[in-house]
Design an enzyme around this catalytic site. Structure first.
Site, PDB file in Angstrom:
ATOM      1  N   ARG A  40       0.832  -1.206   0.000  1.00 41.80           N
ATOM      2  CA  ARG A  40       0.000   0.000   0.000  1.00 41.80           C
ATOM      3  C   ARG A  40       0.863   1.251   0.000  1.00 41.80           C
ATOM      4  O   ARG A  40       0.528   2.262  -0.635  1.00 41.80           O
ATOM      5  CB  ARG A  40      -0.963  -0.031   1.197  1.00 41.80           C
ATOM      6  CG  ARG A  40      -2.019   1.043   1.137  1.00 41.80           C
ATOM      7  CD  ARG A  40      -3.153   0.755   2.097  1.00 41.80           C
ATOM      8  NE  ARG A  40      -2.721   0.791   3.495  1.00 41.80           N
ATOM      9  CZ  ARG A  40      -3.497   0.409   4.506  1.00 41.80           C
ATOM     10  NH1 ARG A  40      -4.723  -0.030   4.298  1.00 41.80           N
ATOM     11  NH2 ARG A  40      -3.062   0.474   5.749  1.00 41.80           N
ATOM     12  N   LYS A  92      -2.995   6.375   1.735  1.00 43.31           N
ATOM     13  CA  LYS A  92      -2.867   6.888   3.102  1.00 43.31           C
ATOM     14  C   LYS A  92      -1.983   8.129   3.120  1.00 43.31           C
ATOM     15  O   LYS A  92      -0.940   8.176   3.787  1.00 43.31           O
ATOM     16  CB  LYS A  92      -2.317   5.796   4.020  1.00 43.31           C
ATOM     17  CG  LYS A  92      -3.366   5.316   5.040  1.00 43.31           C
ATOM     18  CD  LYS A  92      -2.876   4.125   5.826  1.00 43.31           C
ATOM     19  CE  LYS A  92      -3.369   4.151   7.251  1.00 43.31           C
ATOM     20  NZ  LYS A  92      -4.818   4.030   7.398  1.00 43.31           N
ATOM     21  N   GLU A  99     -16.830   5.973   4.302  1.00 43.81           N
ATOM     22  CA  GLU A  99     -16.195   5.318   5.447  1.00 43.81           C
ATOM     23  C   GLU A  99     -16.178   6.289   6.611  1.00 43.81           C
ATOM     24  O   GLU A  99     -16.680   7.399   6.505  1.00 43.81           O
ATOM     25  CB  GLU A  99     -14.782   4.847   5.091  1.00 43.81           C
ATOM     26  CG  GLU A  99     -13.863   5.967   4.646  1.00 43.81           C
ATOM     27  CD  GLU A  99     -12.441   5.482   4.341  1.00 43.81           C
ATOM     28  OE1 GLU A  99     -11.934   4.632   5.095  1.00 43.81           O
ATOM     29  OE2 GLU A  99     -11.857   5.962   3.366  1.00 43.81           O
TER      30      GLU A  99
HETATM   31  C1  PLP Z   1      -5.923   3.305   7.698  1.00 42.90           C
HETATM   32  C2  PLP Z   1      -7.313   3.598   7.314  1.00 42.90           C
HETATM   33  C3  PLP Z   1      -8.300   2.606   7.292  1.00 42.90           C
HETATM   34  C4  PLP Z   1      -8.062   1.203   7.791  1.00 42.90           C
HETATM   35  O1  PLP Z   1      -7.090   0.514   7.105  1.00 42.90           O
HETATM   36  P1  PLP Z   1      -6.411  -0.763   7.783  1.00 42.90           P
HETATM   37  O2  PLP Z   1      -5.428  -1.223   6.771  1.00 42.90           O
HETATM   38  O3  PLP Z   1      -7.489  -1.743   8.029  1.00 42.90           O
HETATM   39  O4  PLP Z   1      -5.798  -0.285   9.043  1.00 42.90           O
HETATM   40  C5  PLP Z   1      -9.550   2.950   6.824  1.00 42.90           C
HETATM   41  N1  PLP Z   1      -9.838   4.209   6.435  1.00 42.90           N
HETATM   42  C6  PLP Z   1      -8.924   5.187   6.468  1.00 42.90           C
HETATM   43  C7  PLP Z   1      -9.298   6.542   6.007  1.00 42.90           C
HETATM   44  C8  PLP Z   1      -7.628   4.919   6.916  1.00 42.90           C
HETATM   45  O5  PLP Z   1      -6.725   5.891   6.954  1.00 42.90           O
END
Ligand code: PLP
Length: 372
Positions: free
Chosen positions: A117, A219, A255
Site C-alpha cells: 500500500r 494513506k 467510510e
Molecule cells: C488506515 C485507514 C483505514 C483502515 O485501514 P487498515 O489497513 O485496516 O488499518 C480505513 N480508512 C482510512 C481513512 C484509513 O486511513
C-alpha cells in the site's frame, strides 16, 4: 553504527537488553530477555502515544532506492524548512501492529500488505518508496527493538507507524529531491477495553473526506487534517466518529475518519466498493475473507445512506479499532440504533480476527508472521 547508538544500546543494556558484539550492525542489535517488560500500567493502556526506545530511519538515494536503514534512539528528527513534506504535504503513513501470543511469541499481521500500500501511495504522490522487503524488515526491526513495549497477552498491542516523507528541500511545486522512511512504535490498548463499547456515529452532510480523482484511496497525510473539523464537531456533540458521504451525490456512504464501514442485513454483509475515494483497509479485506469463510455473503458495492439507516447491524474495521460495533447512527437529526452485544456478527468476526492475530486460531490464510 554511530557512537551515539552504541552508547544508547549499552545504556539500556544494563536495564533490559543484552548487547552482542558490535562487530557488524546486525550483531549489535538489542536482544531482549523475555521476562522483561517496560514500566507501563498495562491495565490502563489507552490509544495515546507512549514513547518507546527505538525508531528506524532510512533515506532515499539518487538511484531511486533507499539506503540500508538503521535503528536509533527514539527522538526528534531534523528537517529543512524547505522539506517537501512541510511545504506541500508530500507524506504517507501506515499503521500495523505487533501482538504477543500467550506463549510469548511475537506476531505481525500481513505487514507485506502495508508495504504494498505504501508503494501504491508513493506512486500517487510522486515519491520514492522502499521495497516491500525493506518495509517489512523495518517493521520487524522496530517491533523487536521495542519488544519490552509489546503489551502482555490480552492487554493490547504494539502499534507500529511507518512514515514516508519528502525531506529534500524544494521551493517550486514539484516532488522533493529526497525521501525519508521512518518507523516508530507505541503500545496501545485494546479497543474493547470495557467489553463492548459501541460507537455512536454522526453522518456529516457538509464535510467530505475526499473526492473522485483525489488521494482518498491512499494513506496520504493530506487526507487527515481536513477532517479534524468534522471529527471535533461530532465529538463535541458526544459522537465517536463521523461517517462521510460521497461528495457528488451526498447519498452514498464512504467510510469513517480512519476506518472502513460495513452493514449487516440477514446473511448479507455489505461494504462500499473501493473506487478511489475510500481507503482499502487491510482489516477490511481480511474481514471480507473471514466473513465469507464463516458462510456470510459479502457484497462490495455502492451503499446508500438509506440502507445504512435500515441495517440490522453496523460495524467499522481498521488496524487501530480492529472490528468495532456501531450502536447508533445519526443523520439529518434522525438517530437509528443497531443490534449490539454478544452473538452479533461483528463479535464473531472480531473474535476470529483477533484469534488469528495472536496465534490462538489456526491461520488458514497465511497472514501471520512470527518474528524472532
Ligand atoms: C488506515 C485507514 C483505514 C483502515 O485501514 P487498515 O489497513 O485496516 O488499518 C480505513 N480508512 C482510512 C481513512 C484509513 O486511513
Amino acid at each position: 553504527m554511530s557512537n551515539m547508538i552504541r552508547a544508547s544500546l549499552s545504556k539500556v543494556g544494563s536495564r533490559c537488553f543484552t548487547v552482542q558484539a558490535a562487530s557488524a550492525l546486525r550483531a549489535a542489535e538489542p536482544v531482549f530477555r523475555d521476562e522483561e517488560y517496560a514500566d507501563v500500567d498495562w491495565n490502563n493502556l489507552g490509544f495515546g502515544l507512549t514513547r518507546t526506545d527505538y525508531m528506524y530511519m532510512a533515506r532515499s538515494t539518487k538511484n531511486n532506492d533507499f539506503e540500508q536503514g538503521q535503528l536509533s534512539d527514539y527522538g526528534n528528527v531534523e528537517l529543512s524548512p524547505a522539506a517537501g513534506v512541510l511545504n506541500y504535504g508530500q507524506g504517507l503513513f501506515e499503521g500495523t501492529k505487533a501482538f504477543r501470543g500467550d506463549d510469548g511469541r511475537v506476531f505481525l499481521f500481513r505487514p507485506d500488505q502495508n508495504g504494498i500500500r505504501m508503494q501504491i501511495g508513493a506512486e500517487r504522490m510522486c515519491m520514492q518508496s522502499p521495497s516491500v522487503q525493506q518495509f517489512v524488515d523495518a517493521v520487524k526491526q522496530t517491533a523487536l527493538a521495542n519488544r519490552r513495549w509489546i503489551p502482555p497477552p490480552g492487554k493490547g498491542s504494539l502499534y507500529i507507524r511507518p512514515l514516508l516523507i519528502g525531506t529534500g528541500p524544494i521551493l517550486g511545486l514539484s516532488p522533493a529531491p529526497e525521501y525519508t522512511f521512518l518507523v516508530y512504535a507505541s503500545p496501545v490498548g485494546n479497543y474493547f477495553k470495557n467489553g463492548m463499547a459501541p460507537l455512536n456515529l454522526y453522518v456529516d452532510n457538509e464535510f467530505h473526506r475526499t473526492t473522485r480523482g483525489g488521494a482518498g484511496g491512499v494513506k496520504s497525510i493530506t487526507n487527515y487534517a481536513p477532517v479534524l473539523k468534522a471529527i471535533s464537531r461530532a465529538k463535541e456533540q458526544g459522537f465517536s466518529d463521523v461517517v462521510y458521504l460521497d461528495s457528488v451525490h451526498k447519498k452514498y456512504i464512504e467510510e469513517a475518519s480512519s476506518c472502513n464501514i460495513f452493514l449487516v442485513k440477514g446473511n448479507v454483509i455489505s461494504t462500499p466498493a473501493t473506487i478511489g475515494t475510500i481507503l482499502e483497509g487491510i482489516t477490511r479485506k481480511s474481514i471480507i475473507d473471514i466473513a465469507r469463510h464463516l458462510g456470510y455473503e459479502v457484497e462490495e458495492r455502492s451503499v446508500t445512506i438509506d440502507e445504512l439507516m435500515e441495517a440490522e447491524e453496523v460495524f467499522t474495521t481498521g488496524t487501530a479499532v480492529t472490528v468495532a460495533s456501531v450502536g447508533s447512527v445519526t443523520y439529518n437529526g434522525q438517530r437509528v440504533e443497531y443490534k449490539i452485544g454478544d452473538g452479533i456478527v461483528s463479535q464473531k468476526l472480531y473474535k476470529t480476527l483477533v484469534g488469528i492475530q495472536v496465534g490462538k486460531i489456526e491461520d488458514k490464510y497465511n497472514w501471520v508472521v512470527e518474528i524472532e
